[in-house]
Design a protein around this motif. Structure first.
Motif, short mmCIF file in Angstrom:
data_model
loop_
_atom_site.label_atom_id
_atom_site.label_comp_id
_atom_site.label_asym_id
_atom_site.label_seq_id
_atom_site.Cartn_x
_atom_site.Cartn_y
_atom_site.Cartn_z
N ASN A 119 7.90 -2.85 -1.42
CA ASN A 119 9.13 -3.04 -2.20
C ASN A 119 10.38 -2.73 -1.39
N ARG A 120 10.21 -2.20 -0.19
CA ARG A 120 11.30 -1.99 0.76
C ARG A 120 10.82 -2.50 2.11
N ALA A 343 -6.09 15.90 1.69
CA ALA A 343 -4.64 15.85 1.84
C ALA A 343 -4.21 14.56 2.54
N ILE A 344 -5.01 14.10 3.50
CA ILE A 344 -4.69 12.84 4.17
C ILE A 344 -4.73 11.69 3.17
N ALA A 345 -5.79 11.64 2.36
CA ALA A 345 -5.91 10.57 1.37
C ALA A 345 -4.81 10.65 0.33
N GLU A 346 -4.48 11.87 -0.08
CA GLU A 346 -3.45 12.06 -1.11
C GLU A 346 -2.08 11.64 -0.59
N THR A 347 -1.77 12.00 0.65
CA THR A 347 -0.49 11.62 1.24
C THR A 347 -0.37 10.11 1.34
N GLU A 348 -1.43 9.45 1.78
CA GLU A 348 -1.40 7.99 1.88
C GLU A 348 -1.17 7.35 0.51
N GLU A 349 -1.86 7.82 -0.50
CA GLU A 349 -1.74 7.20 -1.82
C GLU A 349 -0.37 7.45 -2.44
N ARG A 350 0.21 8.64 -2.21
CA ARG A 350 1.56 8.90 -2.72
C ARG A 350 2.58 7.99 -2.08
N LEU A 351 2.48 7.82 -0.77
CA LEU A 351 3.40 6.92 -0.07
C LEU A 351 3.19 5.47 -0.50
N TRP A 354 4.87 4.87 -3.77
CA TRP A 354 6.31 4.80 -3.62
C TRP A 354 6.76 3.44 -3.07
N LEU A 355 5.96 2.90 -2.16
CA LEU A 355 6.37 1.67 -1.45
C LEU A 355 5.80 0.39 -2.07
#
Length: 356
Positions: A119-120, A343-351, A354-355
């Protein structure tokens, strides 16, 4: 004949890809093989335009979106400490660079490969030599040579932050306070002027100094002014004619470099002050629309970044930036450095949320 490029499989999940990156040694100054692999993997993706300068690789989408976001991370690590290849124990992946910051780089690569219609518009920056002197820093090289590659409305530096948004960063100013006297034999000290004794007044001012606490975008930055080294003395029987007190001023991002220097000189008025190193601070920029959306998407309570990071380079370009990565900064550079796979999987999914 050049060596064949070892391929990177971007279909691996974030944890497995992090392990692959860790097993790809890239100590500062020796990132070429990994940069080659990153470049080759990104050039295989038709939705990205890829550029390279030295061992710095930049990939971009060009979809005409109203905003552009940079995701940046460094490829290098500190020297390996018998912690490569990587290994897994339960939810923890161990190895050099797991936290700082190949887990963040893996998230970048995963998003670069899979976000074909974000989306960006996105810019992915992979750079070298972050762990060594600033003059060699790859992001700094790009700022000087290709600032247009870094143009954006917002940036996320994938530095380890425990998957919590850390806004901006402190500035750092290091200086020597030079104290001079007259050398003499210690048996006839009245003939001399002891430079070390003059450090007492400098230390008194430091001991009485009251550092500021500054709220910016809802984050509290704590300043600090401390002596970190004292050098002086000639021999056990000599009155010293020179002493240096080394001080480090960590200042909040509402101060410019010039304001920080002026403040330090006012604290030590009457003393000779020699600047050794200055790094600018970075504002958190959490009031920017992209930052507000980012915070809403990733959740958690943001905090101020205590320390200096490359978000300052983006800030100098007028790009608000935050630190956000899956690694734990307290584990960086340790022999038992590790990162949580979840934490790696969670960070990827949050980003990704967002995008997307």
């Amino acid at each position: 004949m050049s060596s064949p490029i070892t391929p990177l499989d971007l279909t691996l999940d974030g944890g497995a890809l992090t392990a692959r990156l860790v097993d790809f040694p890239s100590v500062s100054g020796d990132e070429k093989a990994l940069a080659d692999a990153v470049e080759a993997a990104l050039r295989a993706l038709p939705h990205l335009t890829v550029d390279r300068h030295g061992n710095n690789v930049v990939a971009r989408t060009n979809l005409g979106r109203s905003e552009r976001v940079v995701l940046a991370g460094h490829l290098d690590t500190v020297p390996i400490a018998d912690n490569v290849p990587s290994w897994v124990e339960g939810d923890l992946l161990y190895g050099c660079g797991t936290s700082d910051m190949k887990s963040g780089v893996a998230v970048q690569l995963r998003l670069a490969a899979t976000l074909t219609e974000p989306n960006r518009d996105l810019t992915f920056v992979f750079y070298d030599c972050e762990e060594v002197e600033a003059a060699r820093n790859g992001l700094g090289v790009l700022v000087r040579t290709h600032p247009d590659w870094l143009a954006a409305d917002f940036a996320v530096l994938m530095e380890p932050s425990g998957a919590v948004v850390e806004g901006g960063c402190q500035g750092s100013l290091r200086a020597d306070i030079l104290l001079t006297g007259t050398r003499a034999h210690a048996a006839r000290s009245w003939l001399g002027d002891n430079a070390i004794h003059k450090a007492a007044e400098v230390l008194r001012r430091l001991a009485e100094y009251q550092p500021r606490r500054v709220a910016i975008d809802g984050l509290e930055y704590r300043e600090g002014l401390n002596a970190t080294r004292i050098d002086g003395g000639v021999a056990g029987n000599v009155i010293p004619d020179e002493c240096r007190v080394h001080v480090n001023f960590r200042y909040a991002p509402d101060r410019s470099v010039e304001e920080a220097e002026a403040h330090l000189r006012s604290v030590f008025e009457g003393f000779e002050l020699d600047l050794v190193d200055v790094s600018p601070a970075a504002l958190p920029g959490l009031g920017q629309p992209a930052a507000r959306d980012f915070l809403a998407a990733v959740g958690g309570e943001p905090r101020a970044k205590f320390g200096w990071t490359d978000v300052a380079r983006f800030s100098a370009l007028g790009v608000p930036a935050v630190n956000y990565g899956p690694g734990d900064p307290n584990l960086a550079h340790k022999r038992d450095e590790h990162c949580s796979l979840s934490a790696i999987a969670e960070t990827e999914e949050r980003l990704r949320a967002w995008l997307s």
